[in-house]
Scaffold this motif. Sequence first.
Motif, PDB file in Angstrom:
ATOM      1  N   THR A 155     -20.430  -5.263  54.172  1.00  0.00           N
ATOM      2  CA  THR A 155     -21.543  -4.672  53.445  1.00  0.00           C
ATOM      3  C   THR A 155     -22.872  -4.940  54.136  1.00  0.00           C
ATOM      4  OG1 THR A 155     -20.309  -5.161  51.415  1.00  0.00           O
ATOM      5  CG2 THR A 155     -22.607  -4.466  51.168  1.00  0.00           C
ATOM      6  N   LEU A 208     -18.385 -10.309  43.046  1.00  0.00           N
ATOM      7  CA  LEU A 208     -19.182  -9.271  43.690  1.00  0.00           C
ATOM      8  C   LEU A 208     -19.002  -9.246  45.194  1.00  0.00           C
ATOM      9  CD1 LEU A 208     -21.722  -7.220  43.467  1.00  0.00           C
ATOM     10  CD2 LEU A 208     -23.002  -9.201  44.322  1.00  0.00           C
ATOM     11  N   ARG A 213     -16.831  -2.428  44.832  1.00  0.00           N
ATOM     12  CA  ARG A 213     -16.830  -1.384  43.808  1.00  0.00           C
ATOM     13  C   ARG A 213     -17.823  -1.704  42.693  1.00  0.00           C
ATOM     14  NH1 ARG A 213     -11.143  -1.247  45.136  1.00  0.00           N
ATOM     15  NH2 ARG A 213     -10.552  -2.623  43.403  1.00  0.00           N
ATOM     16  N   SER A 214     -18.872  -2.447  43.048  1.00  0.00           N
ATOM     17  CA  SER A 214     -19.901  -2.775  42.068  1.00  0.00           C
ATOM     18  C   SER A 214     -20.983  -1.701  42.052  1.00  0.00           C
ATOM     19  CB  SER A 214     -20.549  -4.120  42.417  1.00  0.00           C
ATOM     20  OG  SER A 214     -21.458  -3.959  43.502  1.00  0.00           O
ATOM     21  N   GLY A 215     -21.979  -1.891  41.213  1.00  0.00           N
ATOM     22  CA  GLY A 215     -23.120  -0.981  41.188  1.00  0.00           C
ATOM     23  C   GLY A 215     -24.253  -1.422  42.091  1.00  0.00           C
ATOM     24  N   LEU A 216     -24.090  -2.547  42.763  1.00  0.00           N
ATOM     25  CA  LEU A 216     -25.185  -3.143  43.540  1.00  0.00           C
ATOM     26  C   LEU A 216     -25.119  -2.719  45.002  1.00  0.00           C
ATOM     27  CD1 LEU A 216     -27.574  -5.186  43.305  1.00  0.00           C
ATOM     28  CD2 LEU A 216     -25.995  -6.886  44.258  1.00  0.00           C
ATOM     29  N   LYS A 217     -26.255  -2.292  45.524  1.00  0.00           N
ATOM     30  CA  LYS A 217     -26.383  -1.984  46.949  1.00  0.00           C
ATOM     31  C   LYS A 217     -27.177  -3.087  47.637  1.00  0.00           C
ATOM     32  CE  LYS A 217     -26.173   3.065  46.609  1.00  0.00           C
ATOM     33  NZ  LYS A 217     -26.901   4.341  46.896  1.00  0.00           N
ATOM     34  N   TYR A 259     -24.612 -11.895  39.218  1.00  0.00           N
ATOM     35  CA  TYR A 259     -23.330 -11.705  39.897  1.00  0.00           C
ATOM     36  C   TYR A 259     -22.879 -13.040  40.490  1.00  0.00           C
ATOM     37  CZ  TYR A 259     -24.882  -6.769  40.021  1.00  0.00           C
ATOM     38  OH  TYR A 259     -25.344  -5.503  39.706  1.00  0.00           O
ATOM     39  N   ARG A 271     -23.197  -0.110  49.232  1.00  0.00           N
ATOM     40  CA  ARG A 271     -22.670  -0.623  47.967  1.00  0.00           C
ATOM     41  C   ARG A 271     -21.756  -1.814  48.232  1.00  0.00           C
ATOM     42  NH1 ARG A 271     -23.246   1.626  43.367  1.00  0.00           N
ATOM     43  NH2 ARG A 271     -23.818   3.615  44.334  1.00  0.00           N
TER      44      ARG A 271
END
Length: 330
Positions: free
Chosen positions: A292, A190, A20-24, A164, A17
Amino acid sequence: MVYQADAKRYEKMTYRRSGRSGLKLPAISLGLWHNFGGIDKLENGRQMVRRAFDLGITHFDLANNYGPPAGSAEESFGKILKNDLKPYRDEIIISTKAGYYMWPGPYGEWGSKKNLVASLDQSLTRMGLDYVDIYYHHRPDPDTPLEETMSALDLIVRQGKALYVGLSNYSPEMTLAASRILKGLGTPCLIHQPQYSMLARNPEHGLLDVLEAEGIGSIAFSPLSKGILTDRYLNGIAADSRAAGPSVFMSPNDLTEAVLGKVTRLNELAAGRGQKLSQMALAWTLRGGKVTSALIGASKVSQIEDAVGTVGNLSFTDEELARIEQILAE
């Protein structure tokens, strides 16, 4: 033959991830900075992109000026997308950037709203896209107010041209200021893209802490330090290597005797882990979960395969980490 992606592609990759976004994002992403320009063979680039996707790499990173010539990497990727990956568009993260010199005159670089909006329109045309997933400001602009640059990124998201936004090459202080402006506008940052590797550790001096506190992801470019952290130069500078050629990104001066000594000892440690040096270097960049994704470049398919092989061994013992620190400090 019509390309069909490997049905087991998502079993081969680890996804993380972004902040703290929803994107992986995949632990390994593919950058098109080199080897995808107009001077390069399109078929080789096509084979690399297809193989990367078959191995679970869903993120492809570009910029307006990648080539050479500038813009040609986006054109090449647009052709690959149209001919091979169009059915998989919703499974792919495509990023591009603006900020470095792209066209003559006062609006062809830096961080004005005029430059960022116009540049993205050009990028979308070159790639044949309606939107990109991530749009970066590529470098901070010392003369344009930060509020203008961030409001341009916010506008682009509201226009539907990017999902983003991100930053690259920003200092910790500027990253914090930009993040707070973007949050206030309702378009949080992001991701940040810094240079980071065993041999380039500047993000450890504040940036990674800011990103963690602000909930921003990170993707490290040059995690192999322009190829130094591979087995490419263990026996000296090969005639066909980047260091021996006319590249402005690397020269023999980067490969001092002291650096090569460290690389040799790191290679021995990697062998003891059952990895290539490049794989250990990528694993080190991803250690602890603060980064990430590691953004690799490639000139052939086998380099992508090696990089993806890294995800099978991303952990280190305390003793291994201590040994790496000792080697790098020598």
